[in-house]
Motif scaffolding. Structure first.
Motif, mmCIF file in Angstrom:
data_model
loop_
_atom_site.group_PDB
_atom_site.id
_atom_site.type_symbol
_atom_site.label_atom_id
_atom_site.label_comp_id
_atom_site.label_asym_id
_atom_site.label_seq_id
_atom_site.Cartn_x
_atom_site.Cartn_y
_atom_site.Cartn_z
ATOM 1 N N VAL A 1 -9.551 6.708 -2.147
ATOM 2 C CA VAL A 1 -9.030 6.159 -3.391
ATOM 3 C C VAL A 1 -8.566 4.722 -3.180
ATOM 4 C CG1 VAL A 1 -7.345 6.433 -5.224
ATOM 5 C CG2 VAL A 1 -8.340 8.453 -4.159
ATOM 6 N N LEU A 2 -7.918 4.459 -2.053
ATOM 7 C CA LEU A 2 -7.443 3.099 -1.776
ATOM 8 C C LEU A 2 -8.602 2.105 -1.711
ATOM 9 C CD1 LEU A 2 -4.685 3.811 0.904
ATOM 10 C CD2 LEU A 2 -4.338 3.030 -1.443
ATOM 11 N N ALA A 3 -9.762 2.576 -1.294
ATOM 12 C CA ALA A 3 -10.922 1.686 -1.194
ATOM 13 C C ALA A 3 -11.363 1.173 -2.561
ATOM 14 C CB ALA A 3 -12.080 2.409 -0.507
ATOM 15 N N VAL A 4 -10.979 1.865 -3.630
ATOM 16 C CA VAL A 4 -11.372 1.456 -4.982
ATOM 17 C C VAL A 4 -10.796 0.095 -5.326
ATOM 18 C CG1 VAL A 4 -11.189 2.049 -7.428
ATOM 19 C CG2 VAL A 4 -11.679 3.837 -5.750
ATOM 20 N N ARG A 5 -9.647 -0.280 -4.733
ATOM 21 C CA ARG A 5 -9.041 -1.563 -5.088
ATOM 22 C C ARG A 5 -9.870 -2.761 -4.634
ATOM 23 N NH1 ARG A 5 -6.207 0.051 -0.480
ATOM 24 N NH2 ARG A 5 -5.172 -1.478 0.847
ATOM 25 N N GLU A 6 -10.878 -2.503 -3.799
ATOM 26 C CA GLU A 6 -11.801 -3.586 -3.452
ATOM 27 C C GLU A 6 -12.692 -3.932 -4.640
ATOM 28 O OE1 GLU A 6 -13.951 -2.341 -0.023
ATOM 29 O OE2 GLU A 6 -12.156 -2.099 1.229
ATOM 30 N N ARG A 7 -12.900 -2.949 -5.528
ATOM 31 C CA ARG A 7 -13.707 -3.199 -6.740
ATOM 32 C C ARG A 7 -12.823 -3.539 -7.940
ATOM 33 N NH1 ARG A 7 -17.118 1.908 -7.871
ATOM 34 N NH2 ARG A 7 -15.494 3.032 -6.727
ATOM 35 N N VAL A 8 -11.700 -2.851 -8.057
ATOM 36 C CA VAL A 8 -10.758 -3.094 -9.156
ATOM 37 C C VAL A 8 -9.372 -3.249 -8.536
ATOM 38 C CG1 VAL A 8 -9.807 -2.237 -11.334
ATOM 39 C CG2 VAL A 8 -12.174 -1.687 -10.700
ATOM 40 N N PRO A 9 -8.878 -4.458 -8.405
ATOM 41 C CA PRO A 9 -7.593 -4.682 -7.722
ATOM 42 C C PRO A 9 -6.408 -3.987 -8.390
ATOM 43 C CG PRO A 9 -8.820 -6.730 -7.912
ATOM 44 C CD PRO A 9 -9.544 -5.729 -8.757
ATOM 45 N N ALA A 10 -6.460 -3.785 -9.704
ATOM 46 C CA ALA A 10 -5.351 -3.150 -10.422
ATOM 47 C C ALA A 10 -5.456 -1.636 -10.259
ATOM 48 C CB ALA A 10 -5.378 -3.532 -11.894
ATOM 49 N N LEU A 11 -4.890 -1.128 -9.172
ATOM 50 C CA LEU A 11 -4.961 0.288 -8.840
ATOM 51 C C LEU A 11 -3.566 0.877 -8.819
ATOM 52 C CD1 LEU A 11 -6.436 2.852 -7.712
ATOM 53 C CD2 LEU A 11 -6.069 1.884 -5.421
ATOM 54 N N GLY B 1 17.984 13.478 -11.538
ATOM 55 C CA GLY B 1 18.335 13.925 -10.194
ATOM 56 C C GLY B 1 17.233 14.620 -9.429
ATOM 57 N N ASP B 2 16.108 14.903 -10.071
ATOM 58 C CA ASP B 2 14.987 15.593 -9.425
ATOM 59 C C ASP B 2 13.919 14.563 -9.040
ATOM 60 O OD1 ASP B 2 13.144 17.444 -8.545
ATOM 61 O OD2 ASP B 2 12.493 18.031 -10.560
ATOM 62 N N VAL B 3 13.662 14.401 -7.745
ATOM 63 C CA VAL B 3 12.652 13.446 -7.301
ATOM 64 C C VAL B 3 11.275 14.037 -7.574
ATOM 65 C CG1 VAL B 3 11.809 12.041 -5.390
ATOM 66 C CG2 VAL B 3 14.217 12.664 -5.489
ATOM 67 N N VAL B 4 10.488 13.349 -8.401
ATOM 68 C CA VAL B 4 9.250 13.950 -8.896
ATOM 69 C C VAL B 4 7.985 13.335 -8.323
ATOM 70 C CG1 VAL B 4 10.316 14.747 -11.031
ATOM 71 C CG2 VAL B 4 9.278 12.468 -10.961
ATOM 72 N N GLU B 5 8.033 12.071 -7.897
ATOM 73 C CA GLU B 5 6.784 11.477 -7.418
ATOM 74 C C GLU B 5 7.033 10.148 -6.721
ATOM 75 O OE1 GLU B 5 4.748 8.714 -10.637
ATOM 76 O OE2 GLU B 5 4.864 10.773 -11.406
ATOM 77 N N LEU B 6 5.974 9.671 -6.100
ATOM 78 C CA LEU B 6 5.913 8.312 -5.562
ATOM 79 C C LEU B 6 4.749 7.606 -6.237
ATOM 80 C CD1 LEU B 6 6.275 5.941 -3.544
ATOM 81 C CD2 LEU B 6 4.834 7.244 -1.948
ATOM 82 N N GLY B 7 5.010 6.454 -6.818
ATOM 83 C CA GLY B 7 3.944 5.645 -7.389
ATOM 84 C C GLY B 7 3.605 4.492 -6.468
ATOM 85 N N LEU B 8 2.321 4.267 -6.239
ATOM 86 C CA LEU B 8 1.851 3.101 -5.478
ATOM 87 C C LEU B 8 1.113 2.189 -6.442
ATOM 88 C CD1 LEU B 8 0.457 4.507 -2.086
ATOM 89 C CD2 LEU B 8 2.752 3.690 -2.619
ATOM 90 N N TRP B 9 1.484 0.918 -6.453
ATOM 91 C CA TRP B 9 0.929 -0.040 -7.401
ATOM 92 C C TRP B 9 0.393 -1.252 -6.660
ATOM 93 C CZ3 TRP B 9 0.611 2.591 -11.672
ATOM 94 C CH2 TRP B 9 1.564 3.587 -11.929
ATOM 95 N N PHE B 10 -0.776 -1.712 -7.100
ATOM 96 C CA PHE B 10 -1.462 -2.792 -6.400
ATOM 97 C C PHE B 10 -1.894 -3.874 -7.392
ATOM 98 C CE2 PHE B 10 -2.117 1.113 -4.033
ATOM 99 C CZ PHE B 10 -1.876 0.759 -2.718
ATOM 100 N N GLY B 11 -2.093 -5.065 -6.858
ATOM 101 C CA GLY B 11 -2.638 -6.170 -7.643
ATOM 102 C C GLY B 11 -1.791 -6.488 -8.852
ATOM 103 N N PRO B 12 -2.413 -6.672 -10.022
ATOM 104 C CA PRO B 12 -1.675 -7.027 -11.237
ATOM 105 C C PRO B 12 -0.639 -5.983 -11.660
ATOM 106 C CG PRO B 12 -4.038 -7.350 -11.536
ATOM 107 C CD PRO B 12 -3.869 -6.615 -10.250
ATOM 108 N N LEU B 13 -0.763 -4.760 -11.161
ATOM 109 C CA LEU B 13 0.196 -3.715 -11.508
ATOM 110 C C LEU B 13 1.490 -3.833 -10.713
ATOM 111 C CD1 LEU B 13 -2.267 -0.684 -11.707
ATOM 112 C CD2 LEU B 13 -1.217 -1.910 -13.626
ATOM 113 N N ALA B 14 1.514 -4.737 -9.764
ATOM 114 C CA ALA B 14 2.709 -4.957 -8.943
ATOM 115 C C ALA B 14 3.076 -6.428 -8.967
ATOM 116 C CB ALA B 14 2.469 -4.474 -7.516
ATOM 117 N N PRO B 15 3.485 -6.949 -10.136
ATOM 118 C CA PRO B 15 3.806 -8.375 -10.219
ATOM 119 C C PRO B 15 4.977 -8.779 -9.330
ATOM 120 C CG PRO B 15 4.562 -7.213 -12.185
ATOM 121 C CD PRO B 15 3.704 -6.255 -11.418
#
Length: 403
Positions: A189-199, A225-239
């Motif tokens: 999935v991480l390899a997709v950011r080579e084609r679309v940086p906004a992952l 109070g309930d930890v539900v997830e981790l989000g990873l943001w790349f490119g334009p999604l992480a200004p």
């Protein structure tokens, strides 16, 4: 629910039956099913309708009123993003100026629903045929969403300016902790950011920091109070650039802790107040920043409890007033609680092998009073802190808060 049950459920009569069922009650499900079958309804339809009624009841905690018009699979509901969290994800794409999102692992369609809700065009892929069919039903009111029964990694991303994925992290009913064993694998999935940086990726919150890419904005999310997830943001999604942050949703209100540099707190004596940082803050490794915010210090270099002589309002930690402290010892603690008539006890722990329920039995509590104790290490020593929640009192202080 099998394919036959789904097809029967999607007929006008099947959908009417599902809509007419009372709120699901486990005790009444069997006699209700027997009555419906006795009335001549097909057993497959009855089973499918009762299953969906049960899943809709569970789904309301994640999806609110939307759940009443949706269909689910148990696995799809388990992994579905909470609606209020999905809305934050969707706004991140919208605010980045994106228009067409590819959801590579759409599941039952909860994230695609949130994307469409802010006006984004969505191409949603799902590898499992029945789940893809259910996603199509769930997204039927959004013409800007196209659901495809396919492997999301094979999608043609021409014209797509943002990508989202939530890899499956269960196999055979058990959690999968190795990112290489996700479906699809994290590296693929991480390899997709080579084609679309906004992952953007949704992962389980327990992933180790060492497994996170250096170019990611990693944000741990908690809801009341309930930890539900981790989000990873790349490119334009992480200004804001790479780094770690925590999104804490309290009563629907968002608070973000995103320091430019991670603070490191010193260790000191237990003060008047004890702060228990939110789980998302702990996962993000930002306990030192909470200590800085409340002008406090750690009780132990290895324990995520903060203490301070000041009462400070913060959405990133729960405050307690420290009433007493003592070295841990069963006999001493039992005597202390009996002298005060404590019959109902909240036991919190961190950095100790004590099992709260086992300790509760050993204490043989008696009385009408309530109490709260914290079992932890203080300067390397097993310690009992007797505390009381501060509650609404903290909201009246002139102290820094989250934003």
């Amino acid at each position: 629910m099998d394919a036959d049950g789904l097809s029967r459920l999607l007929t006008p009569d099947g959908w009417a039956l599902l809509s007419a069922l009372p709120p699901y009650d486990e005790r009444l499900a069997m006699p209700l099913g027997e009555r419906l079958r006795a009335e001549g309804l097909h057993p497959s339809l009855v089973a499918a309708a009762l299953t969906q009624s049960r899943l809709r009841g569970k789904a309301r905690a994640k999806l609110g009123d939307f759940a009443d018009g949706m269909l689910f699979t148990p696995a799809g509901l388990e992994q579905a993003t909470r609606l209020e969290v999905g809305a934050h994800h969707a706004r991140r794409y919208r605010d980045a100026g994106l228009a067409h999102v590819a959801d590579l692992t759409c599941g039952i369609g909860a994230d695609a629903l949130a994307f469409a809700g802010v006006g984004l065009r969505v191409t949603a892929a799902e590898l499992d045929e029945m789940t893809a069919a259910i996603a199509t039903v769930n997204l039927r009111h959004f013409p800007e969403v196209e659901v495809r029964h396919t492997d999301g990694l094979t999608l043609d991303l021409t014209g797509v300016d943002g990508v989202y994925a939530d890899p499956a992290r269960r196999a055979g009913g058990s959690r999968v902790f190795d990112p290489a064993a996700y479906a699809p694998p994290l590296d693929a999935v991480l390899a997709v950011r080579e084609r679309v940086p906004a992952l953007g990726l949704k992962l389980g919150p327990g992933i180790a920091h060492r497994d996170l890419p250096d170019d990611a904005r990693a944000q741990w999310v908690s809801v009341d109070g309930d930890v539900v997830e981790l989000g990873l943001w790349f490119g334009p999604l992480a200004p804001e650039g790479p780094g770690r942050s925590a999104l804490v949703l309290v009563g629907g209100q968002p608070h973000v802790l995103a320091p430019d540099e991670v603070a490191h707190a010193h260790v000191g004596e237990v003060g008047t107040y004890l702060y228990e940082p939110d789980g998302a803050v702990i996962r993000a490794g930002l306990v030192g920043d909470v200590a800085l915010e409340v002008r406090g210090r750690l009780v132990d270099p290895t324990i995520a409890y903060v203490t301070s002589d000041e009462l400070a309002a913060t959405p990133f930690a729960t405050a307690y007033r420290v009433l007493d402290r003592m070295p841990f010892g069963l006999k001493r603690l039992r005597t202390y609680l009996r002298e005060r008539g404590v019959g109902r006890l909240t036991i919190k722990k961190r950095g100790t092998a004590v099992v709260p329920e086992q300790l509760r039995r050993q204490l043989d509590l008696r009385g009408d009073a309530t109490g709260t104790i914290v079992l932890t290490r203080v300067a390397g020593h097993q310690t009992v802190l007797v505390v009381e929640p501060v509650g609404d009192e903290v909201t009246s202080t002139n102290a820094p808060g989250g934003s």
